[in-house]
Enzyme design. Structure first.
Site, mmCIF file in Angstrom:
data_model
loop_
_atom_site.group_PDB
_atom_site.id
_atom_site.type_symbol
_atom_site.label_atom_id
_atom_site.label_comp_id
_atom_site.label_asym_id
_atom_site.label_seq_id
_atom_site.Cartn_x
_atom_site.Cartn_y
_atom_site.Cartn_z
ATOM 1 N N ILE A 3 -14.715 -61.153 -12.831
ATOM 2 C CA ILE A 3 -16.093 -61.665 -12.840
ATOM 3 C C ILE A 3 -16.509 -62.149 -11.443
ATOM 4 C CG2 ILE A 3 -17.659 -63.328 -13.949
ATOM 5 C CD1 ILE A 3 -16.607 -61.880 -16.174
ATOM 6 N N ARG A 4 -15.553 -62.589 -10.632
ATOM 7 C CA ARG A 4 -15.894 -63.185 -9.331
ATOM 8 C C ARG A 4 -16.813 -62.310 -8.480
ATOM 9 N NH1 ARG A 4 -9.975 -64.816 -7.687
ATOM 10 N NH2 ARG A 4 -9.447 -65.578 -9.774
ATOM 11 N N GLY A 64 -14.762 -67.428 -13.954
ATOM 12 C CA GLY A 64 -13.918 -67.451 -12.767
ATOM 13 C C GLY A 64 -12.850 -66.374 -12.728
ATOM 14 N N GLN A 65 -12.788 -65.535 -13.760
ATOM 15 C CA GLN A 65 -11.744 -64.508 -13.753
ATOM 16 C C GLN A 65 -11.950 -63.540 -12.590
ATOM 17 O OE1 GLN A 65 -13.158 -64.092 -17.674
ATOM 18 N NE2 GLN A 65 -11.140 -63.417 -18.383
ATOM 19 N N THR A 66 -10.847 -62.953 -12.161
ATOM 20 C CA THR A 66 -10.924 -62.023 -11.027
ATOM 21 C C THR A 66 -11.979 -60.958 -11.252
ATOM 22 O OG1 THR A 66 -8.595 -61.967 -11.611
ATOM 23 C CG2 THR A 66 -9.201 -61.254 -9.379
#
Ligand SMILES: Nc1nc2c(ncn2[C@@H]2O[C@H](COP(=O)(O)OP(=O)(O)O)[C@@H](O)[C@H]2O)c(=O)[nH]1
Ligand SMILES: [Mg+2]
Lengths: 183, 940
Positions: free
Chosen positions: A75-76, A71-73
């Site tokens: 990875i989104r 969910g990290q920015t």
């Protein structure tokens, strides 16, 4: 010959077909914890997910192919690479993280606009209910503007991945919807 | 390395290469299917890999799409499919930026995967982790490293090794685990059905672990010593290549700190007798390489054992071993040919080795170890041999013969005959013929007696030569050397034939060559016939040829009208000096870039160094001799331990850039530096009225190279001035030096003939920077020699790490620091120069001076010779710069010219070594009596 019969058999009972489910949400919401709660029924210690975890599990005679995406920015943006053929999305929200509700809402609505997800069902977990000060499911629903969603089967369930509460209820609803839609 | 490297060798017989786009589409469809058909996906992946191995590439977006579809296969738990998934990820990672998306899934396999896929998973971490994510794999990697399973442990070690440049911080914490992995002997899990066929371990983990430890500790001498002491003496290392690695580590240690060599001698003895050939080889290589740079530190007995070991290895069955031994001997044969001569019987029998690499090497070594006695017989052997080998080997042989001509100028006849024979009768391409012609040009340049014979044969050769480039070179040589030969008109005829028969490139070159005969030869009838030839050529149908002929006629015309030697035409057509090309190039490029008046000011050539023909020859000869020597050190690099050559040099660079240039910079670079320093000096306003720079000395070290402030000096000589340049490097990391001044005091102030004029200090010297301080003197006599005691004074100021400026209030500390004495010696006024016939010149020179010295230090003859060459600045001739190691006497022949007026000086120095030391008798002859006695009486 044998093969022919077994595949007939599978089709009849629908057990050969794997159902693709994505678990999405901001980092730290509890996605990975939920995935392994579902798979092994235990709480595992997690690290931030760089990439994804994928597990196949059988639930109520159905073979589920569950993808837990980080969910990290950073990875989104990659979520969309995994949208094809998705039967349902489980969107996990950390109900205590009031500051990022709007971010979560924005990501959710952006994702639902994708063509490939038009027919997918949506289950939202208002997670971390065991924590004091957690927003209730209806409060989270408001924050996420869920009522706006038309033409989609959706539901929001209050959950605690740590205590194991709400998870099966949520999944049961999801399975019912999927079965309905596939029949 | 990459699978791409063997692309070309996969011949078409290995089947058709699948179509790229078909594979791409199939991958996208199959991999996204649910459920996954593992068997079909595996086949498809292997075809994809095959495609990539064949050098096919995908665009970044295609590769990314492929990667994401491959990543979906992680949903399927099948070990053989997963292995291929890992291979594909590794390949795609080279094109796609997005492979980090596989990180979590890979880490899961590292933790929970089967023993079969764990190593693959671990190794693929290399391509997905970066500086920010590496730490998250630390625990996983550590436990994999100490795993009992050798393959898993090796994979973890190799991954750490490759991650070191990516995340040094994390990998630094692995040294305990790596150390444990060296000690721990790991065995493959036993499968009772297989033990017969499979070894139970190769102990390769030890090699990997040693490689990692070395990378971690390579800058820590004590730690490396400890490592060597822990493992070298005993039998705890089972892996053969790990042992070789250990030898390489020792090699690096002794090269960095030569004094350590002695303490390792027993170990070397032991290693030379090791049962593994590779260890014997590596040790012999270490000893012989080290001997080349530090001959005195190697016990003669040990050295002989090393040679004997190599000699033995020349007749073992294993081809690779024979080849490696030959390579080491080949390098050795360039520096100390006499040491290698003991192997001649073995080498001679290797001439008939069925492996052509080996036979060629054997021959080249024999050529190098050859003595005046057996040269001609060797040459007749290779004359037969050379026609049977391939072009590449022919070239190697030609090069070896070429070095012969430098080493045995007196053997020029048989050498030249050989070269001419292969030139005329040998089959071969351009490179081969060109090498031969180059070798002949060398012979002509350095052995003047050979000129006529060489030129005549080259004339025959160009009558039937298909290569333009070679023809042009030969024509140039004819134009240069022909006019001074005994029968110039012979060459004129050959050249004119080219004008009639060849293409325009060659015709143009012929025109220039012809005109040289007309101008430099004061022979009226020859000139007239050339003029009439040129007039005919002036009607050529090609512009260039016509232009050249017209201008040549014009030149000839003016040169007959004026005094021939001083004319512009003569200078252009037949130049007596050449510019220093490096300096010319840098001046020209700065002229171009600094141009701010649209080139109204013409380019000024007066400040560019010029070399006379003889000087140029001296420089070329020196360079060639150094190239020969260099062969010795070509593998210096190779011997530093490295597990694999990495394509990514980031790490190496980062370490290197911290250490400023090392003291033993190689010669070519040295020359560039010389040019740079004199250019800098000449461009400074303060020195403008000093006139022409007559000479600059070599750079001399005035401190230890590891001092805090490294100082090196250069002496610049002008007609009436001397300038000392002190290059100072600040090796500290957090301190700046302000107002750095070198105070130079003559050792005998009363007698000093130099008058100090001014000092140019360094205002601020920042950490790891180099800058120069200059001191200028006026001198009264031509040649002044003196010694100077030097101190540098400066103010140290601590730097604010934020701004890299000194702290505001810091007034700093005054400090001073004594450095070595600087000698201004006669050699500084001499330039090395070449002469073809040393003995004749020596006898002719009018003034003579003789001096005798006794050196009591313990020092080898070679070291004395090296020092003499440096201190006199003369060129060693007739190959006398090498002392044969088994003799106690030597004769050194040196030649040079005064930098001030070009007068010649020649020296014959006889050296005899006895138990009392070295006795030295120098006999000098020169045009100028003072220079002669100055030089001879101040040799040491
Ligand atoms: N108190 C509480 N903590 C939770 C709950 N679910 C997850 N966590 C914790 O939240 C952190 C992040 O969980 P993780 O599954 O890695 O989140 P992800 O980034 O969405 O995969 C972990 O420390 C979990 O133990 C929950 O229901 N209650
Ligand atoms: Mg996670």
């Amino acid at each position: 010959m044998g093969n022919y019969f077994s595949s007939m058999f599978d089709k009849l009972w629908g057990s050969n077909k794997e159902i693709r489910i994505l678990i999405l949400g901001l980092d730290g919401a509890g996605k990975t914890t939920i995935l392994y709660r579902l798979q092994i029924g235990e709480v595992v210690t997690t690290k931030p997910t760089i990439g994804f975890n994928v597990e196949t599990l059988t639930y109520k005679n159905l073979k589920l192919n569950v993808w837990d995406l980080g969910g990290q920015t950073s990875i989104r943006p990659y979520w969309r690479c995994y949208y094809t053929d998705t039967a349902a999305v489980i969107f996990v929200v950390d109900s205590t993280d009031k500051d990022r509700m709007s971010t979560a809402s924005k990501e959710l609505h952006m994702m639902l606009q994708e063509e490939e997800l038009q027919d997918s069902a949506l289950l939202v977990f208002a997670n971390k209910q065991d924590q004091p000060g957690a927003l209730t499911a209806s409060e989270v629903s408001k924050e996420l503007n869920l009522v706006e969603l038309k033409e989609r089967s959706w539901s929001i369930v209050a959950s605690s991945a740590i205590k194991g509460e709400g998870i099966t209820e949520g999944l049961d609803w999801l399975i019912d919807v999927i079965k309905e839609e596939q029949l | 390395m990459s699978t791409r490297t063997y692309k070309k060798f996969e011949a078409s017989d290995s089947g058709d290469i699948p179509d790229k786009m078909t594979i791409y589409q199939d991958c996208m469809n199959q991999f996204n299917e649910s459920p996954v058909n593992s068997k079909r996906c595996r086949t498809l992946l292997s075809r994809l890999l095959r495609l990539l191995a064949n050098g096919e590439t995908f665009t970044e977006s295609e590769a990314t799409a492929l990667f994401f579809s491959v990543s979906k296969l992680f949903q399927h738990q099948n070990d053989s499919l997963r292995q291929l998934v890992y291979l594909a990820i590794k390949e795609l990672s080279k094109i796609s930026q997005d492979v980090l998306m596989a990180t979590s899934s890979i880490m899961k396999d590292v933790q929970n995967g089967s023993d079969l896929i764990k190593p693959n998973a671990i190794r693929s971490l290399t391509v997905v982790l970066d500086e920010t994510t590496a730490f998250s794999a630390e625990r996983l990697l550590k436990s994999a490293m100490v795993s009992k399973h050798p393959t898993i442990s090796s994979a973890a070690i190799a991954t750490c090794y490759n991650l070191l440049p990516v995340s040094e911080q994390t990998i630094k914490r692995f040294s305990n685990e790596a150390q444990e992995a060296i000690v721990d002997l790991k065995y493959f899990p036993q499968d009772p059905s297989n033990t017969e066929f499979y070894p139970n371990s190769t102990f390769i983990t030890q090699y990997h672990a040693l490689g990692l430890i070395y990378e971690l500790k390579k800058n820590d001498k004590m730690a490396l010593l400890k490592l060597v002491n822990q493992f070298a003496g005993n039998n705890s290392i089972k892996s053969q290549i790990a042992k070789v690695q250990l030898v390489k580590i020792v090699s690096e240690l002794v090269n960095k700190d030569p004094q350590l060599f002695t303490q390792f001698q027993p170990l070397f003895n032991n290693w030379l007798g090791n049962k593994f050939e590779s260890i014997q080889l590596e040790t012999a290589k270490l000893i012989t390489n080290f001997h080349a740079t530090h001959p005195r530190l190697v016990a003669p007995q040990l050295f002989s054992i090393a040679i004997a070991t190599l000699q033995n290895l020349l007749s073992v069955p294993r081809v690779a071993t024979r080849f490696s031994a030959l390579r080491i001997l080949n390098r050795l044969s360039m520096v100390t040919p006499d040491h290698v001569a003991v192997c001649n019987p073995e080498l001679e029998s290797l001439i008939n080795d069925s492996n052509r690499n080996i036979s060629t090497y054997a021959i080249t070594i024999l050529l190098k170890t050859g003595t005046a006695k057996n040269i001609s017989s060797l040459i007749s052997t290779i004359t037969k041999f050379i026609h049977e080998v391939s072009d590449d080997f022919k070239i190697i042989i030609i090069d070896a013969v070429r070095t012969l001509s430098l080493n045995f100028p007196q053997e020029w006849k048989s050498i030249l005959n050989f070269l001419i024979d292969v030139l005329k009768n040998g089959e071969g391409g351009f490179k081969f013929k060109n090498n031969i012609v180059e070798a002949i040009i060398d012979v002509v340049a350095f052995v003047p007696q050979s000129k006529e014979m060489a030129l005549e044969n080259l004339c025959d050769f160009i009558e039937d030569c298909e290569f333009n480039e070679i023809l042009v070179r030969v024509l140039h040589l004819l134009g240069k050397e022909g006019p001074t030969a005994s029968n110039p008109s012979l060459y004129v005829r050959h050249i004119y034939n080219r004008v009639v028969l060849e293409n325009s490139i060659i015709r143009s070159a012929s025109v220039i060559a012809l005109s040289k005969f007309a101008i430099s030869k004061n022979d009226t009838s020859l000139r007239e016939s050339i003029v009439s030839l040129l007039k005919r050529i002036a009607n050529d149908k090609d512009d260039e040829v016509r232009d050249r002929a017209t201008i040549a006629l014009k030149f000839i015309d003016t040169s007959t009208a004026n005094e021939p030697t001083s004319s512009l035409a003569d200078e252009l057509i037949h130049p007596t000096s050449a510019y220093d090309l490096a300096s010319l190039e840098s001046k020209l490029s700065s002229y171009l870039s600094e141009n701010n008046d649209s080139f109204k000011t013409p380019f000024d050539v007066t400040n560019i160094r010029k070399y006379s023909d003889d000087e140029l020859k001296a420089i070329n000869l020196k360079r060639k001799q150094e190239q020969l020597q260099k062969g010795t050190f070509e593998n210096g690099m190779e011997s530093s331990p490295k597990m694999a050559k990495k394509s990514d040099n980031k790490y190496g660079k980062r370490i290197d850039s911290d250490t400023y240039s090392s003291p033993n910079i190689d010669e070519q670079q040295q020359e560039l530096l010389d040019t740079k320093y004199s250019d800098e000096l000449l461009s400074m306003a303060e020195f403008q009225n000093f006139g022409k720079l007559v000479n600059s000395s070599k750079i001399v070290a005035l401190t230890e190279p590891e001092a805090e402030f490294v100082v090196r000096g250069i002496k610049h000589i002008f007609k009436d001035h001397v300038v000392f340049q002190f290059n100072i490097t600040n090796t500290l990391t957090d301190v700046a030096l302000d107002n750095v001044v070198v105070s130079c005091n003559p050792e005998e102030p009363e007698e000093s003939q130099l008058q100090e004029l001014f000092i140019i200090p360094i205002e601020r010297l920042l950490p790891s920077a180099e800058a120069s301080c200059y001191i200028a003197y006026s001198k009264t006599e031509d040649v002044v020699t003196e010694s100077f005691l030097n101190t540098i004074t400066f103010t140290t100021k601590e730097l604010d790490p934020q701004t890299n400026e000194p702290f505001e209030a810091d007034e700093g500390f005054q400090d001073e620091y004594e450095i070595d004495t600087l000698y201004l010696s006669t050699g500084d006024y001499i330039k090395s120069s070449f002469i073809g016939n040393f003995t004749a010149t020596f006898d002719e020179l009018p003034n003579e001076e003789v001096a005798v010295y006794n050196i009591q230090e313990s020092i080898t003859l070679q070291e004395v010779v090296d020092k003499l060459i440096t201190s006199t600045s003369c060129l060693p001739l007739e190959n006398t710069q090498f002392v044969h190691s088994d003799t106690n006497s030597h004769i050194l022949k040196l030649f040079g010219k005064s930098a001030l007026n070009g007068s010649k000086v020649a020296l014959v120095i006889k050296l005899i070594k006895s138990s009392k030391g070295i006795a030295l008798k120098a006999q000098g002859k020169a045009e100028n009596a003072t220079l002669c006695s100055d030089l001879v009486n101040n040799l040491i």
